[in-house]
Design a protein around this motif. Structure first.
Motif, PDB file in Angstrom:
ATOM      1  N   LEU A 108       0.827  -1.211   0.000  1.00 52.26           N
ATOM      2  CA  LEU A 108       0.000   0.000   0.000  1.00 52.26           C
ATOM      3  C   LEU A 108       0.860   1.259   0.000  1.00 52.26           C
ATOM      4  CD1 LEU A 108      -2.710  -1.192   2.500  1.00 52.26           C
ATOM      5  CD2 LEU A 108      -2.988  -0.797   0.049  1.00 52.26           C
ATOM      6  N   ALA A 109       0.397   2.274  -0.717  1.00 52.96           N
ATOM      7  CA  ALA A 109       1.143   3.540  -0.773  1.00 52.96           C
ATOM      8  C   ALA A 109       0.829   4.373   0.471  1.00 52.96           C
ATOM      9  CB  ALA A 109       0.727   4.286  -2.030  1.00 52.96           C
ATOM     10  N   ASP A 110       1.589   5.422   0.626  1.00 58.46           N
ATOM     11  CA  ASP A 110       1.349   6.443   1.656  1.00 58.46           C
ATOM     12  C   ASP A 110       1.347   5.873   3.080  1.00 58.46           C
ATOM     13  OD1 ASP A 110       0.898   8.112  -0.591  1.00 58.46           O
ATOM     14  OD2 ASP A 110      -1.213   7.503  -0.639  1.00 58.46           O
ATOM     15  N   ASP A 111       2.222   4.876   3.283  1.00 60.91           N
ATOM     16  CA  ASP A 111       2.398   4.288   4.625  1.00 60.91           C
ATOM     17  C   ASP A 111       1.110   3.756   5.246  1.00 60.91           C
ATOM     18  OD1 ASP A 111       5.096   4.777   4.644  1.00 60.91           O
ATOM     19  OD2 ASP A 111       4.825   6.845   5.385  1.00 60.91           O
ATOM     20  N   ARG A 112       0.175   3.370   4.421  1.00 60.48           N
ATOM     21  CA  ARG A 112      -1.066   2.827   4.985  1.00 60.48           C
ATOM     22  C   ARG A 112      -0.873   1.363   5.375  1.00 60.48           C
ATOM     23  NH1 ARG A 112      -5.572   2.949   1.174  1.00 60.48           N
ATOM     24  NH2 ARG A 112      -3.875   2.916  -0.328  1.00 60.48           N
ATOM     25  N   ALA A 113      -1.477   0.974   6.470  1.00 61.35           N
ATOM     26  CA  ALA A 113      -1.373  -0.430   6.902  1.00 61.35           C
ATOM     27  C   ALA A 113      -2.472  -1.234   6.208  1.00 61.35           C
ATOM     28  CB  ALA A 113      -1.546  -0.494   8.409  1.00 61.35           C
ATOM     29  N   PRO A 114      -2.208  -2.521   5.912  1.00 62.62           N
ATOM     30  CA  PRO A 114      -3.229  -3.340   5.229  1.00 62.62           C
ATOM     31  C   PRO A 114      -4.593  -3.290   5.916  1.00 62.62           C
ATOM     32  CG  PRO A 114      -1.181  -4.545   5.389  1.00 62.62           C
ATOM     33  CD  PRO A 114      -0.978  -3.283   6.138  1.00 62.62           C
ATOM     34  N   GLU A 115      -4.573  -3.280   7.274  1.00 63.63           N
ATOM     35  CA  GLU A 115      -5.867  -3.323   7.981  1.00 63.63           C
ATOM     36  C   GLU A 115      -6.654  -2.023   7.832  1.00 63.63           C
ATOM     37  OE1 GLU A 115      -2.964  -4.122   9.151  1.00 63.63           O
ATOM     38  OE2 GLU A 115      -2.446  -3.002  10.964  1.00 63.63           O
ATOM     39  N   ASP A 116      -5.979  -0.953   7.342  1.00 59.99           N
ATOM     40  CA  ASP A 116      -6.703   0.321   7.150  1.00 59.99           C
ATOM     41  C   ASP A 116      -7.269   0.456   5.741  1.00 59.99           C
ATOM     42  OD1 ASP A 116      -5.966   0.977   9.655  1.00 59.99           O
ATOM     43  OD2 ASP A 116      -4.158   2.091   9.033  1.00 59.99           O
ATOM     44  N   MET A 117      -7.044  -0.569   4.947  1.00 56.99           N
ATOM     45  CA  MET A 117      -7.481  -0.473   3.547  1.00 56.99           C
ATOM     46  C   MET A 117      -9.000  -0.383   3.434  1.00 56.99           C
ATOM     47  SD  MET A 117      -6.033  -3.109   0.822  1.00 56.99           S
ATOM     48  CE  MET A 117      -6.647  -2.989  -0.819  1.00 56.99           C
ATOM     49  N   ASP A 118      -9.466   0.418   2.491  1.00 61.98           N
ATOM     50  CA  ASP A 118     -10.908   0.538   2.276  1.00 61.98           C
ATOM     51  C   ASP A 118     -11.362  -0.597   1.355  1.00 61.98           C
ATOM     52  OD1 ASP A 118     -13.492   1.180   1.793  1.00 61.98           O
ATOM     53  OD2 ASP A 118     -13.113   3.156   0.910  1.00 61.98           O
ATOM     54  N   MET A 119     -12.043  -1.573   1.928  1.00 60.95           N
ATOM     55  CA  MET A 119     -12.513  -2.726   1.139  1.00 60.95           C
ATOM     56  C   MET A 119     -14.015  -2.624   0.874  1.00 60.95           C
ATOM     57  SD  MET A 119      -9.841  -4.534   0.504  1.00 60.95           S
ATOM     58  CE  MET A 119     -10.285  -6.224   0.087  1.00 60.95           C
ATOM     59  N   GLU A 120     -14.552  -1.413   1.026  1.00 62.15           N
ATOM     60  CA  GLU A 120     -15.998  -1.237   0.797  1.00 62.15           C
ATOM     61  C   GLU A 120     -16.340  -1.310  -0.688  1.00 62.15           C
ATOM     62  OE1 GLU A 120     -18.773  -0.885   2.645  1.00 62.15           O
ATOM     63  OE2 GLU A 120     -17.514  -1.498   4.338  1.00 62.15           O
ATOM     64  N   GLU A 121     -17.623  -1.598  -0.946  1.00 59.94           N
ATOM     65  CA  GLU A 121     -18.059  -1.772  -2.334  1.00 59.94           C
ATOM     66  C   GLU A 121     -18.869  -0.575  -2.826  1.00 59.94           C
ATOM     67  OE1 GLU A 121     -20.577  -4.924  -1.223  1.00 59.94           O
ATOM     68  OE2 GLU A 121     -19.058  -6.464  -1.474  1.00 59.94           O
ATOM     69  N   ARG A 122     -18.908  -0.421  -4.147  1.00 53.65           N
ATOM     70  CA  ARG A 122     -19.800   0.578  -4.772  1.00 53.65           C
ATOM     71  C   ARG A 122     -20.677  -0.181  -5.759  1.00 53.65           C
ATOM     72  NH1 ARG A 122     -19.171   3.992  -9.023  1.00 53.65           N
ATOM     73  NH2 ARG A 122     -16.972   3.526  -9.275  1.00 53.65           N
ATOM     74  N   PHE A 123     -21.995  -0.167  -5.500  1.00 47.52           N
ATOM     75  CA  PHE A 123     -22.912  -0.930  -6.357  1.00 47.52           C
ATOM     76  C   PHE A 123     -23.197  -0.146  -7.629  1.00 47.52           C
ATOM     77  CE2 PHE A 123     -27.030  -2.446  -7.815  1.00 47.52           C
ATOM     78  CZ  PHE A 123     -26.917  -3.814  -7.643  1.00 47.52           C
TER      79      PHE A 123
END
Ligand code: HEM
Length: 572
Positions: free
Chosen positions: A530-545
């Motif tokens: 992930l870029a910008d020092d983001r941790a995997p657990e902070d990733m946005d895994m939300e969906e867009r219908f």
């Protein structure tokens, strides 16, 4: 609990019946008085009265239908306003509350949510013929982009067409000319060249010192170019195209985005057809679509004419449009130009975005779970080595890759409600009455999260499909053990990203090749984080219908690091 006949609140249903009766009663009274004063004959007046009031009996309380349980909605709109921005998730919640078969009223149409594997099998296999139609509610989009008009009933798009000669002919053409093993082999070179181009493009960005790449764009370009080369022999997504093609490519991309956006739009008039004349007059959407439809028609007309002039008859250099032009239907006639244009566009709508979104979700899960990315890299290095890139022929030897892709399909089916099915006649399902012309939503998203099938269903773990399945213990049932053998090709109703049966996805074979090799190439050739020092657990895994279930935050900025020796990339 709502009324048994329509699931509105009981009082609202009674009121609606009374309101419907008022104009009829009033008209009846006026007519009665007019007729009686004219004939002054009780027999004639009585007969006329009977004829006049006959339809009214339809509005009188009926014997309650044994509909599946479900929520009540509001008059006229039914449950439509409550489906929210993510209807697949709302429908999954309803299934948790009411059971795997839920009745929802959608405007004027009955709707049915199917949320378990057993009932999905009943709809897609046992009663496949009854449920293989498409609802009447696609007509606003089809009117503008599939040359539909109410008089003819023909919708020139496979996805929205009702069963009949057009659909039969089209499915045959796709099966024989696009996805038959011979054609898959024939188009292999295109897929390889586009995979190489994607890797080279990413590599050039990495080498230029940018460690952050737009993975969403790279995957999108791959899927589009594979499709456009097979269908129209053009390549629109690349930096090194001529200025002339660039203009054409820009127009193509603009049109496609618009058509896709409208295809995912819920038009009120499609669910309440009584509002159609009013909406046609007042809705700016309709005017905008009509304008866009002219541009789309002009674009695909040019493509069609280019093909006609070229008159390509040599099979080895034929694309899908050449095949469509030369094809002859069951009736011995050639295809209508409108059908050729609409189906050409549909190939991009149905084939490219779906494939790209699937690859993107798989990569997102690997970014979200770095340990699983490492496991996959270990398998790729072991089976393929580090002296060459992954090829299609490697895929059968990569069981962990196959497990990663199945797990990704389980959690992220890009068409979570498939394309709604419909039943041409009333039928029974699980003992319930299903009225004719219902909208049938097979919720593969909910089935993929059904805790009676999957242990820890929200958890992304390819191991459940792998022989070393850690979810299994001595307590595991036979059903859970058999998860390892579950595949996504339409025979396991627990995992249905491509649907199944008569209306199942005809492009599954191509998509499956592109998805598997793309994921293998991307993960073997590069290390992703992930870029910008983001941790995997902070990733946005939300969906867009929408037309496809996309990531709310697509992978536009991802760190990419080359992981194979330089000469491997040079020798492609
Ligand atoms: C990963 C990629 C893909 C996924 C997940 C996918 C999924 C689906 C699903 C779920 C359906 C609806 C099935 C149903 O309603 O029962 C469908 C229909 C369809 N797909 Fe795909 N698809 C993909 C790729 C493709 C490709 C590459 C093509 C083109 C060759 C294609 C062409 C179609 C068409 C024409 C239909 C409509 C079929 C009909 O209504 O009879 N799809 N797809």
């Amino acid at each position: 609990m709502g009324c048994k006949c329509c699931r509105w609140p009981v009082n609202a249903c009674r009121m609606a019946r009374m309101v419907k009766l008022l104009p009829l009663s009033f008209t009846g009274l006026v007519l009665f008085l007019t007729v009686h004063s004219f004939y002054n004959d009780a027999v004639i007046t009585g007969t006329l009265l009977l004829i006049l009031f006959f339809p009214v009996f339809g509005f009188l309380p009926r014997k309650p239908l044994n509909l599946p349980p479900g929520p009540s909605g509001i008059p006229v709109l039914g449950y439509l306003p409550f489906l929210g921005e993510k209807p697949h998730q709302e429908m999954a919640k309803l299934a948790k509350k009411y059971g795997p078969l839920v009745h929802i009223q959608l405007g004027s149409f009955p709707g049915l949510v199917v949320a378990n594997a057993r009932l999905a099998k009943e709809v897609l296999m046992t009663q496949d013929q009854v449920f293989s139609s498409r609802p009447d509610s696609f007509v606003t989009w089809a009117k503008h982009f599939a040359y539909y008009h109410e008089g003819s009933e023909v919708r020139y798009s496979m996805g929205t067409a009702k069963p009949g000669p057009f659909l039969r002919n089209m499915r045959r053409l796709v099966a024989v000319e696009l996805v038959a093993p011979k054609r898959i082999e024939h188009f292999k070179a295109i897929r390889r060249e586009e995979m190489d181009a994607m890797v080279q493009e990413l590599l050039s960005e990495v080498k230029s010192g940018k460690q952050i790449v737009d993975l969403n764009m790279a995957i999108g370009a791959l899927a589009m170019n594979v499709m456009s080369r097979m269908v129209i022999q053009k390549r629109y997504y690349a930096k090194d195209i001529s200025p002339e093609t660039k203009k054409e490519a820009y127009e193509f991309q603009r049109l496609l985005v618009t058509v896709l956006t409208w295809a995912g739009y819920p038009f009120l008039q499609d669910f309440v057809p009584g509002l159609r004349p009013l909406m046609s007059m007042i809705s700016s959407n309709e005017r905008e679509m009509a304008k866009m439809a002219k541009n789309t028609d002009a674009f695909f007309e040019t493509i069609l004419q280019e093909h006609r002039q070229r008159q390509n008859t040599v099979e080895s250099s034929q694309d899908f449009v050449d095949v469509l032009i030369q094809s002859v239907g069951d009736d011995g006639k050639r295809l209508d130009d409108k059908a050729i244009k609409a189906v050409t566009m549909e190939m991009f709508m149905a084939g490219a975005e779906t494939t790209a979104t699937t690859i993107e979700w798989a990569l997102a899960e690997l970014l979200h779970h770095p340990d699983i990315q490492t496991n996959l890299q270990t398998e790729l290095d072991t089976v393929i080595g580090t002296t060459r890139m992954a090829q299609e022929s490697d895929i059968p030897n990569l069981p962990y890759l196959h497990a990663v892709i199945r797990e990704s399909f389980r959690l992220h089916p890009v068409s979570p409600l498939m394309i709604p099915h419909s039943n041409s006649e009333a039928t029974e399902l699980d003992g319930y009455h299903i009225p004719a012309n219902s909208h049938i939503f097979i919720n593969s998203w909910a089935i993929g999260r059904d805790s009676s099938i999957w242990s820890s269903p929200e958890h992304f773990d390819p191991e459940r499909f792998h022989k070393s399945n850690k979810f299994l213990d001595s307590q595991s049932s036979e059903d859970q053990r058999s998860m390892v053998g579950i595949d996504y090709k339409g025979l396991s109703y627990e995992l249905l990203p491509f649907g199944s049966g008569r209306r199942g996805c005809p492009g599954m074979q191509i998509a499956s090749h592109v998805v598997s090799v793309a994921v293998a190439r991307l993960v073997h050739g590069f290390r992703w984080s992930l870029a910008d020092d983001r941790a995997p657990e902070d990733m946005d895994m939300e969906e867009r219908f929408g037309m496809n279930l996309q990531m709310r935050s697509p992978l536009h900025r991802v760190c990419c690091e080359k992981r194979l020796p330089e000469e491997v990339y040079l020798s492609m």
